[in-house]
Design an enzyme around this catalytic site. Sequence first.
Site, PDB file in Angstrom:
ATOM      1  N   ASP A   1       1.109 -19.400   6.010  1.00 21.34           N
ATOM      2  CA  ASP A   1       2.180 -19.393   7.010  1.00 21.34           C
ATOM      3  C   ASP A   1       1.787 -20.060   8.318  1.00 21.34           C
ATOM      4  OD1 ASP A   1       0.363 -17.396   7.884  1.00 21.34           O
ATOM      5  OD2 ASP A   1       1.968 -16.498   9.083  1.00 21.34           O
TER       6      ASP A   1
ATOM      7  N   ASP B   1      -3.418 -23.104   7.588  1.00 27.89           N
ATOM      8  CA  ASP B   1      -3.243 -23.141   6.132  1.00 27.89           C
ATOM      9  C   ASP B   1      -2.791 -24.509   5.637  1.00 27.89           C
ATOM     10  OD1 ASP B   1      -3.774 -20.347   5.899  1.00 27.89           O
ATOM     11  OD2 ASP B   1      -1.712 -19.927   6.524  1.00 27.89           O
TER      12      ASP B   1
ATOM     13  N   CYS C   1      23.933 -44.622 -16.980  1.00 28.34           N
ATOM     14  CA  CYS C   1      24.611 -44.974 -15.720  1.00 28.34           C
ATOM     15  C   CYS C   1      23.724 -44.650 -14.526  1.00 28.34           C
ATOM     16  CB  CYS C   1      25.927 -44.208 -15.594  1.00 28.34           C
ATOM     17  SG  CYS C   1      27.153 -44.565 -16.864  1.00 28.34           S
TER      18      CYS C   1
ATOM     19  N   ASP D   1      -3.252 -16.531   1.895  1.00 27.48           N
ATOM     20  CA  ASP D   1      -3.720 -16.229   3.244  1.00 27.48           C
ATOM     21  C   ASP D   1      -3.405 -14.766   3.553  1.00 27.48           C
ATOM     22  OD1 ASP D   1      -4.439 -16.735   6.069  1.00 27.48           O
ATOM     23  OD2 ASP D   1      -2.292 -16.449   6.383  1.00 27.48           O
TER      24      ASP D   1
ATOM     25  N   CYS E   1      26.847 -41.079 -17.764  1.00 31.07           N
ATOM     26  CA  CYS E   1      25.741 -40.739 -18.652  1.00 31.07           C
ATOM     27  C   CYS E   1      24.427 -41.082 -17.978  1.00 31.07           C
ATOM     28  CB  CYS E   1      25.863 -41.461 -19.991  1.00 31.07           C
ATOM     29  SG  CYS E   1      25.659 -43.259 -19.851  1.00 31.07           S
TER      30      CYS E   1
END
Length: 657
Positions: free
Chosen positions: A545, A549, A16, A448, A13
């Site tokens: 990419d 950036d 736990c 971008d 649970c």
Amino acid sequence: MLKKTIPVVGMACSACSAHVEKKLNSLPGISSAAVSLAGRSALVEYDPEQITLEQMKEAVNGIGFDLVIEEDRSAVEIERQAFRLLRRKMLVSWVLALLVMAISMGWLQLTPGADSVTARSFANQVALLLSLANMLYCGRQFYISAWRQLRNRTASMDTLVAMSTLIAFLFSAFNTFFGDAVWGSRGIAWHTYFDASVMIITFVLTGRVLEERAKNATADSIRTLMGMQPKTARLVTNDTDGAHGDSGKRLDDVPISTISYGDLLEVRAGERLPVDGEVWEATSFMTADGAYVDESMISGEPTPVLKQRGSKVLAGTVLQQGVLRFRARQTGEQTAIARIIRMVQEAQGSKAPVQRVVDRIAMIFVPCVLGLSLLTFLVWWIVGGNAMLPQAILSAVAVLVIACPCAMGLATPTALMVGIGKAAEKNILIKDAAALENMRSVDAMVVDKTGTLTIPNRDIDFTRASQLPLEEREALKPYAREAMLQLQESGIEVYMMSGDNDEAARYWAEKAGISHYQSNVKPQDKEDLVRRLQHEGHRVAMVGDGINDSQALAAADVSIAMGQGTDVAMDVAQVTLMGTDLRRIPESIHLSRQTVSMIRQNLFWAFIYNIVCIPLAAGALRLFGIDFQITPMWASALMACSSVSVVLNSLRLKWMS
């Protein structure tokens, strides 16, 4: 610092998982630990010079759980064995439960012809023995776990099950031998509740079996990815005795774990590549100096890619036809598919902000339930006196059973596991659960241009590129315009950033259907725009990419990198899109909203279940003259159903469009 996902055994649970997490975070040398109940794992960031895996294991063993750190132990096999044992105990428990029910209800006459007192006494003694057998074999783990937690001053669902069944059993055992003397002599009717004790264990075990089956389904994406990793490789070595033909080469199938950097490997049509590498030679019936490889599992692109000498190839991809030989460059945990698996595992093991709130509630929930149970007992006993003592005990037991926090603990992690797994199947790699939760609230996106929206024309002479018309320099990526329009239709404002001049930036913005754009930008300008939008109250996502950036990606609320981008961009980003299809951006936003909606549904029903059922189990309606109460037996059945329903509801995400 090292980060590692470690399988955890024995959790049942949210309490736990919260205890395991608290224990790990208390150990010196561990900077952070997040334990997933649904994933049955711990994502641990630690300093190996201060603490070892063995020390972590020892600490977790001390509170009744286990970490799987040994190389020769398979977490999957341990779970399979545990599930088989759990299922066997459930079946035995059902047999014993039905026997006890038949005896308690008088359906099974053990002493035909005997007087009622003798028959009742004998029936109770048989029910006692059957219930004791059920507790010692089928429910043994509840009592062991509860005892260990008691020694460590913690509590979990096992504590509630252990206490409720022990109270029902001991009260029934007392009545079996002393009921007439203590209660009968005072004119108080007495009963035994062995059926309640045995049915609680039976229903809890049944619920766990159903939970395990459902939770296994949430991990399908990881098993699918793991299935893409071949177990063996075909090693090409020199044939010193010339016994293998004129080629002077020998082919041996060897375990993938024995492959080293630079080894020459061979793959044939229809086979998966075992490791990442560089093509040495490739031939097929379509071309004498190359072969086509299906990389859709990595890139999401359905078109096979031509591989020639010097080309990079990735583990898990499939050779379409011909024969390909390549040099191993990345092996084991360093291959692309292994990194993807690790990223998905870590994401599924991480916690969304809402889950951390639920975990804090779970830590105090069990002690609160124990207090409510005691209060229920005292109210019934004080109001009704000794005549209501059986009612007081049954009501207290019902409260203990029905208030199990399992459904609440499973509400968030099961939905996250399914959501992150579904994203991986769509070639959207999400690094952590917080990103999946945060994406739903994005209302502004900075994109971008070069490398993200557009791709340069590789066939042109770059020395005279500026003299060519714009449409002959960078093409717009397939589906880029469709993706940008989908984002705007969903209420997200899109801002394009470009280092190009104003003419080029305006041209490509119009082609992509973007009304907000900025030209001649530098890396700092991208970050400044992100921060300005955030200052205006927007939740901002950044898509890029390249290295230029990375500043903006780090500043954004949600950072998204393209899979073909630089390693720096992908390291910074929380989400990586494999391939070139930009429609995965609105897909990821849509999936985020679906997942968070599912989490809210699960939490709502989990809390409503407890709010409604605890008073009914306590017998609150009887105070108003309504003769209705949830008994301990039905409390255990409802508790199991609530947990299973939450997991099954989360699995609906798999089939939602």
